[in-house]
Design a protein around this motif. Structure first.
Motif, PDB file in Angstrom:
ATOM      1  N   LEU A   1       5.445  -0.551  57.342  1.00  0.00           N
ATOM      2  CA  LEU A   1       4.897  -1.497  56.365  1.00  0.00           C
ATOM      3  C   LEU A   1       5.958  -2.491  55.884  1.00  0.00           C
ATOM      4  O   LEU A   1       5.618  -3.515  55.302  1.00  0.00           O
ATOM      5  CB  LEU A   1       4.294  -0.766  55.161  1.00  0.00           C
ATOM      6  N   GLY A   2       7.239  -2.159  56.075  1.00  0.00           N
ATOM      7  CA  GLY A   2       8.284  -3.126  55.762  1.00  0.00           C
ATOM      8  C   GLY A   2       8.585  -3.298  54.294  1.00  0.00           C
ATOM      9  O   GLY A   2       9.188  -4.287  53.890  1.00  0.00           O
ATOM     10  N   ASP A   3       8.152  -2.334  53.456  1.00  0.00           N
ATOM     11  CA  ASP A   3       8.596  -2.416  52.071  1.00  0.00           C
ATOM     12  C   ASP A   3       9.522  -1.237  51.780  1.00  0.00           C
ATOM     13  O   ASP A   3       9.466  -0.219  52.451  1.00  0.00           O
ATOM     14  CB  ASP A   3       7.422  -2.447  51.083  1.00  0.00           C
ATOM     15  N   ALA A   4      10.402  -1.358  50.817  1.00  0.00           N
ATOM     16  CA  ALA A   4      11.327  -0.255  50.488  1.00  0.00           C
ATOM     17  C   ALA A   4      10.519   0.861  49.833  1.00  0.00           C
ATOM     18  O   ALA A   4       9.913   0.661  48.784  1.00  0.00           O
ATOM     19  CB  ALA A   4      12.425  -0.743  49.567  1.00  0.00           C
ATOM     20  N   ALA A   5      10.461   2.030  50.476  1.00  0.00           N
ATOM     21  CA  ALA A   5       9.583   3.103  49.986  1.00  0.00           C
ATOM     22  C   ALA A   5      10.162   3.727  48.723  1.00  0.00           C
ATOM     23  O   ALA A   5      11.350   3.782  48.541  1.00  0.00           O
ATOM     24  CB  ALA A   5       9.426   4.159  51.070  1.00  0.00           C
TER      25      ALA A   5
ATOM     26  N   SER B   1      -3.347   5.466  41.863  1.00  0.00           N
ATOM     27  CA  SER B   1      -2.353   4.545  41.298  1.00  0.00           C
ATOM     28  C   SER B   1      -2.472   3.192  41.990  1.00  0.00           C
ATOM     29  O   SER B   1      -2.878   3.116  43.150  1.00  0.00           O
ATOM     30  CB  SER B   1      -0.935   5.097  41.506  1.00  0.00           C
ATOM     31  N   PRO B   2      -2.126   2.109  41.301  1.00  0.00           N
ATOM     32  CA  PRO B   2      -2.171   0.781  41.946  1.00  0.00           C
ATOM     33  C   PRO B   2      -1.291   0.724  43.188  1.00  0.00           C
ATOM     34  O   PRO B   2      -1.680   0.161  44.215  1.00  0.00           O
ATOM     35  CB  PRO B   2      -1.647  -0.158  40.854  1.00  0.00           C
ATOM     36  N   GLU B   3      -0.123   1.342  43.128  1.00  0.00           N
ATOM     37  CA  GLU B   3       0.766   1.327  44.291  1.00  0.00           C
ATOM     38  C   GLU B   3       0.127   2.070  45.463  1.00  0.00           C
ATOM     39  O   GLU B   3       0.183   1.619  46.612  1.00  0.00           O
ATOM     40  CB  GLU B   3       2.109   1.979  43.932  1.00  0.00           C
ATOM     41  N   GLY B   4      -0.473   3.237  45.171  1.00  0.00           N
ATOM     42  CA  GLY B   4      -1.116   4.018  46.232  1.00  0.00           C
ATOM     43  C   GLY B   4      -2.256   3.249  46.882  1.00  0.00           C
ATOM     44  O   GLY B   4      -2.366   3.194  48.108  1.00  0.00           O
TER      45      GLY B   4
ATOM     46  N   VAL C   1      -2.578   2.015  50.818  1.00  0.00           N
ATOM     47  CA  VAL C   1      -3.711   2.344  51.700  1.00  0.00           C
ATOM     48  C   VAL C   1      -4.262   1.070  52.317  1.00  0.00           C
ATOM     49  O   VAL C   1      -4.540   1.003  53.523  1.00  0.00           O
ATOM     50  CB  VAL C   1      -4.803   3.106  50.932  1.00  0.00           C
ATOM     51  N   ILE C   2      -4.416   0.044  51.489  1.00  0.00           N
ATOM     52  CA  ILE C   2      -4.946  -1.223  52.004  1.00  0.00           C
ATOM     53  C   ILE C   2      -3.989  -1.811  53.048  1.00  0.00           C
ATOM     54  O   ILE C   2      -4.417  -2.297  54.097  1.00  0.00           O
ATOM     55  CB  ILE C   2      -5.203  -2.207  50.839  1.00  0.00           C
TER      56      ILE C   2
ATOM     57  N   GLU D   1       9.283   7.512  54.657  1.00  0.00           N
ATOM     58  CA  GLU D   1      10.273   6.463  54.823  1.00  0.00           C
ATOM     59  C   GLU D   1       9.959   5.602  56.049  1.00  0.00           C
ATOM     60  O   GLU D   1       9.980   4.371  55.993  1.00  0.00           O
ATOM     61  CB  GLU D   1      11.655   7.099  54.951  1.00  0.00           C
ATOM     62  N   HIS D   2       9.623   6.282  57.157  1.00  0.00           N
ATOM     63  CA  HIS D   2       9.339   5.534  58.379  1.00  0.00           C
ATOM     64  C   HIS D   2       8.111   4.634  58.194  1.00  0.00           C
ATOM     65  O   HIS D   2       8.132   3.454  58.569  1.00  0.00           O
ATOM     66  CB  HIS D   2       9.093   6.505  59.533  1.00  0.00           C
ATOM     67  N   VAL D   3       7.073   5.186  57.601  1.00  0.00           N
ATOM     68  CA  VAL D   3       5.821   4.417  57.497  1.00  0.00           C
ATOM     69  C   VAL D   3       5.945   3.321  56.445  1.00  0.00           C
ATOM     70  O   VAL D   3       5.651   2.149  56.713  1.00  0.00           O
ATOM     71  CB  VAL D   3       4.634   5.361  57.189  1.00  0.00           C
ATOM     72  N   PHE D   4       6.406   3.683  55.248  1.00  0.00           N
ATOM     73  CA  PHE D   4       6.446   2.681  54.179  1.00  0.00           C
ATOM     74  C   PHE D   4       7.619   1.713  54.378  1.00  0.00           C
ATOM     75  O   PHE D   4       7.505   0.528  54.080  1.00  0.00           O
ATOM     76  CB  PHE D   4       6.544   3.358  52.805  1.00  0.00           C
ATOM     77  N   GLY D   5       8.726   2.246  54.880  1.00  0.00           N
ATOM     78  CA  GLY D   5       9.888   1.382  55.062  1.00  0.00           C
ATOM     79  C   GLY D   5       9.805   0.556  56.331  1.00  0.00           C
ATOM     80  O   GLY D   5       9.834  -0.672  56.287  1.00  0.00           O
ATOM     81  N   THR D   6       9.629   1.239  57.468  1.00  0.00           N
ATOM     82  CA  THR D   6       9.702   0.527  58.748  1.00  0.00           C
ATOM     83  C   THR D   6       8.367  -0.118  59.116  1.00  0.00           C
ATOM     84  O   THR D   6       8.299  -1.315  59.381  1.00  0.00           O
ATOM     85  CB  THR D   6      10.129   1.510  59.868  1.00  0.00           C
TER      86      THR D   6
END
Lengths: 390, 390
Positions: free
Chosen positions: A386-390, A73-76, A80-81, A379-384
């Motif tokens: 990476l700083g985006d709302a997971a 998926s584009p989001e996935g 990763v990037i 939540e920790h990785v994507f939210g905190t």
């Protein structure tokens, strides 16, 4: 403090080799983010389960974070990037070409982060005529030369056995861990431009790297090393001997001093004094006679009793330990090699200590947490991180 | 440029584990100074010789420098300390306590160089009740749990074989190499005080680290993993099958799609369609029937011919390669896994490629030189690098 604290690693791994590499890095303190498909790494389905959770994976995924992404998926892909943009290294073990096909090849990832080290683990490597074949550990062992050797000569009824574990995957994972840290050290050394290396590791080469002098010997003389069972062709006596209780005893009696002690311990002092047995070279010529004498003695005792006699005579020997032997052994206990851990998914379980001990850190301190549930750190990785709302 | 260029390593090693660790570091570009007694590392006497020189050692000592020192003489000790003063790391595999007894323990060496990483490889580790026992690879394999598994169940006539190489030494050496670089990365990372770590590695733990889920399984249920020959108890069909020419063929046919192709290739399409064989779990219940069907077919062909048929059907399989098979294989050739080298002592010999490939460096470029003669670098190291008249 663990040596790799501060090293950030992304795992696009599954099954054994890639995840084993990152587990070793995680044991040494690296931050490892394991990226799994929503249904989880298929290795989670291997082996026995307890409370509905896989037992082996408690170790295989320990000290890591787990996030779930659909790489197609584009989001996935974007995530990763983003993970690679903040990382020191990526470890992946897809089939060669797969990451490129889904738009996550090294060019894309290093465009986001030129300092990213990329370790690619595969069955046969990133090039060559077999690169597209599916990777199976057994095939790596067979092609790398190990399975030919793991056998008793003259024994045609049973096949040459596996060594009992997925050794080619393990070896490739170990080499990948070593290569990742080496590439990071080289990238970070003083005065270095800091480009991330791309490292190519494969099961076949990893096994082939352990073939001692067999390749140059073949090249020089055409001699092809043959299997030697439990013996070592150039050392005598050293073998595994049958005991009266049906168990086996491994004995290394091939140095001159130990040989004398061994012969006296089994009640054959005349062999210790025999001029035909004066050194290893001449003992190798009479290895059948020596192995017979030792086996005649071991057959009269249980493996435990035979080991006790030989240990009292300072002859190196060991029963073939199974898991109970390991757990009950005083050395394993004194060295904290068996670590009781509270696994939130499994309850109380035993973990093996990491194989490396750094001063100032005990083995239990190195097992910081057991394998997480699928996506436990989304939540920790994507939210905190990476700083985006997971 | 190789990743470890600029890393300075001193080896006080002998036999296999310590010197294998430093050879891996040397293959990745580290400067390795191997300190030998005047008569040389005893491993130089192992295996076959050519022109009077040991063949295996051409690989085992490659990319290293060799110097000779008597560690018990004041001059020898002073030079070891001087070598360590300019080094990043020391790898040693003496018996625990020996270096301390001759005045070259970690306290002495780190007084000269607090940044020195010290990796200590031994049979059982630096502490615990067995630490003073002599280290033999076979004992490490037996105690670590591997020898128990490397066997055919129900086969009492022959002992469980070695896996064919000194695997516990190899594993400990690999872990030592990994730990050395990790400790150096940690020491050199930004903001770090820069103290050198002391790392404790042992043969038994190195083997024990590969026991997959066997330890937690035993802890949870008391189940003790038993040997399974060439099969994998949780996957079917995957095994090693006898061929008409007396050779063996290793086949991994346990995924659903591959299983179907395999059954059609051996002329048993009805098994592919059999509802009892619909997935791996149910195939495991009928593994004897499947293994029998495959063996009935492989016995009618040579291993090479059987492999060709299965490969055409895209079924992962391999003969058990010996050294000739490796040298003659097109994949090994295309990947430069067999490197012709000019050895000044042996003449033209074949070396295996390093198991890790870094972008921008070919395997032949990584084999910079073959093992040196004993003390070949005394003048360069003592005269030029240390700056005293040797």
């Amino acid at each position: 403090m663990l040596p790799l604290e501060g090293l950030k690693v992304v795992e696009l791994g599954h099954y054994i080799a890639g995840p084993f590499a990152t587990r070793l890095l995680a044991d040494m303190g690296a931050e490892v983010i394991k990226v799994e498909p929503p249904e989880g790494d298929p290795i989670r389905g291997w082996g026995s389960t307890h409370n509905g959770h896989p037992v082996w994976f408690s170790i295989h995924g320990r000290n890591k974070m787990s996030v779930t992404l659909d790489l197609k998926s584009p989001e996935g892909r974007a995530r990763v990037i983003a993970l690679c943009a903040r990382a020191d290294a990526l470890v992946e073990n897809f089939r060669p070409g797969y990451l490129e096909r889904i738009g996550l090849g090294p060019l894309v990832l290093q465009a986001a982060n030129p300092r990213l080290v990329i370790a690619r683990v595969s069955g046969y490597g990133q090039d060559g005529p077999y690169r597209d074949k599916p990777a199976f550990g057994a095939i790596g062992e067979a092609m790398g030369g190990l399975r030919h050797l793991t056998a008793n000569p003259g024994q045609a009824e049973f096949p040459p056995p596996r060594c009992g574990v997925s050794i080619s995957d393990d070896l490739a994972g170990m080499y990948a861990a070593m290569a990742v840290v080496s590439a990071c050290w080289g990238r970070d050394r003083k005065g270095e431009a800091g480009r991330g290396r791309i490292v190519d590791l494969d099961l076949v080469s990893s096994v082939f790297s352990l073939m001692e002098g067999m390749l140059p010997e073949y090249g020089l003389t055409g001699a092809i090393r043959q299997p030697a069972g439990a013996a070592i062709p150039t050392a005598a006596p050293t073998n595994t001997y049958p005991c009266g209780d049906g168990k086996w005893l491994c004995v290394a009696g091939n140095s001159d001093l130990i040989f004398g002690r061994l012969m006296r311990a089994i009640g054959r002092p005349e062999l210790a004094a025999d001029p035909r047995m004066v050194n290893n070279t001449s003992r190798c010529l009479h290895v059948g006679e020596l192995d017979g004498a030792i086996a005649d003695w071991t057959r009269t005792l249980s493996a435990k009793d035979a080991q006790a006699v030989l240990e009292a005579a300072e002859v190196p020997c060991s029963r073939l330990f199974d898991m109970r032997d390991c757990v009950e052994d005083p050395h394993f206990q004194a060295r904290e090699m068996v670590i009781p851990v509270q696994d939130p998914l499994l309850g109380p379980v035993l973990h093996p200590a990491p194989p490396f001990r750094f001063d100032g850190v005990t083995p239990p301190e190195m097992v910081r947490w057991t394998a997480p549930a699928i996506g436990a750190h989304n939540e920790h990785v994507f939210g905190t991180l990476l700083g985006d709302a997971a």
